[in-house]
Design a protein around this motif. Structure first.
Motif, PDB file in Angstrom:
ATOM      1  N   GLU A  82       0.850  -1.187   0.000  1.00  0.00           N
ATOM      2  CA  GLU A  82       0.000   0.000   0.000  1.00  0.00           C
ATOM      3  C   GLU A  82       0.887   1.239   0.000  1.00  0.00           C
ATOM      4  O   GLU A  82       1.947   1.247   0.623  1.00  0.00           O
ATOM      5  CB  GLU A  82      -0.920   0.035   1.224  1.00  0.00           C
ATOM      6  N   ILE A  83       0.448   2.275  -0.687  1.00  0.00           N
ATOM      7  CA  ILE A  83       1.186   3.533  -0.777  1.00  0.00           C
ATOM      8  C   ILE A  83       0.740   4.463   0.339  1.00  0.00           C
ATOM      9  O   ILE A  83      -0.457   4.580   0.612  1.00  0.00           O
ATOM     10  CB  ILE A  83       0.943   4.206  -2.145  1.00  0.00           C
TER      11      ILE A  83
ATOM     12  N   VAL B 230       6.042   3.137   1.031  1.00  0.00           N
ATOM     13  CA  VAL B 230       5.236   1.961   0.761  1.00  0.00           C
ATOM     14  C   VAL B 230       5.278   1.086   2.004  1.00  0.00           C
ATOM     15  O   VAL B 230       6.318   0.969   2.650  1.00  0.00           O
ATOM     16  CB  VAL B 230       5.793   1.174  -0.456  1.00  0.00           C
TER      17      VAL B 230
ATOM     18  N   ILE C 282       4.301  11.143  -2.384  1.00  0.00           N
ATOM     19  CA  ILE C 282       4.350   9.759  -1.905  1.00  0.00           C
ATOM     20  C   ILE C 282       5.475   9.653  -0.884  1.00  0.00           C
ATOM     21  O   ILE C 282       6.632   9.918  -1.177  1.00  0.00           O
ATOM     22  CB  ILE C 282       4.525   8.758  -3.053  1.00  0.00           C
TER      23      ILE C 282
ATOM     24  N   SER D 215       4.134  12.461  -7.629  1.00  0.00           N
ATOM     25  CA  SER D 215       4.563  11.257  -6.906  1.00  0.00           C
ATOM     26  C   SER D 215       5.843  11.484  -6.101  1.00  0.00           C
ATOM     27  O   SER D 215       5.929  11.063  -4.952  1.00  0.00           O
ATOM     28  CB  SER D 215       4.737  10.081  -7.867  1.00  0.00           C
TER      29      SER D 215
ATOM     30  N   SER E 219       0.741   8.386   1.246  1.00  0.00           N
ATOM     31  CA  SER E 219       0.988   9.664   0.577  1.00  0.00           C
ATOM     32  C   SER E 219       0.318  10.812   1.318  1.00  0.00           C
ATOM     33  O   SER E 219      -0.607  10.608   2.105  1.00  0.00           O
ATOM     34  CB  SER E 219       0.489   9.626  -0.871  1.00  0.00           C
TER      35      SER E 219
END
Length: 132
Positions: free
Chosen positions: A81-82, A102, A99, A95, A84
């Protein structure tokens, strides 16, 4: 499972200054010990089991990095899962800027809504640790 009571020390968190239970982890089992222990219940050697596991782990990593979910029977589901930052306008999202990282999410295998991994866990305060 042993636990300790710890005070939340991060001032930015809403629970700052409050106390919570945290798990006590007694040891880290290295892969060689794990493979040797698992091999005792099979006709395989620890080395053969390690080779198989390394092949499986490389395959799992490859699929996770592609964005796939990986379900291992008897173990559970893994997915990346990211994490952010939130933005007001989707067109402003970048990004590299937004972000943060992870994380691996693991969901233990469940049967009819219960997760066997958690069944029967009892909790015991760690007597070797002094509270504040």
């Amino acid at each position: 499972m042993k636990y300790r009571i710890k005070k939340e020390t991060k001032p930015t968190l809403k629970n700052y200054g409050k106390y919570k239970a945290v798990a006590v982890h007694n040891q880290t089992i290295d892969s060689r010990s794990l493979f040797e222990e698992a091999a005792r219940g099979t006709s395989l050697s620890g080395g053969v089991l390690e080779g198989l596991m390394m092949s499986v782990s490389n395959t799992v990593w490859r699929h996770l990095r592609r964005g796939d979910k990986v379900r291992l029977k008897g173990f559970g589901l893994m997915k990346l899962e990211i994490e952010s930052d939130k933005v007001d306008d989707p067109k402003s999202f970048r990004s590299r800027k937004h972000i943060r990282g992870v994380r691996l999410h693991f969901l233990p295998e469940s049967y009819e809504g219960t997760q066997a991994l958690y069944d029967g866990i009892t909790f015991e305060k760690d007597k070797n640790f002094n509270d504040e």
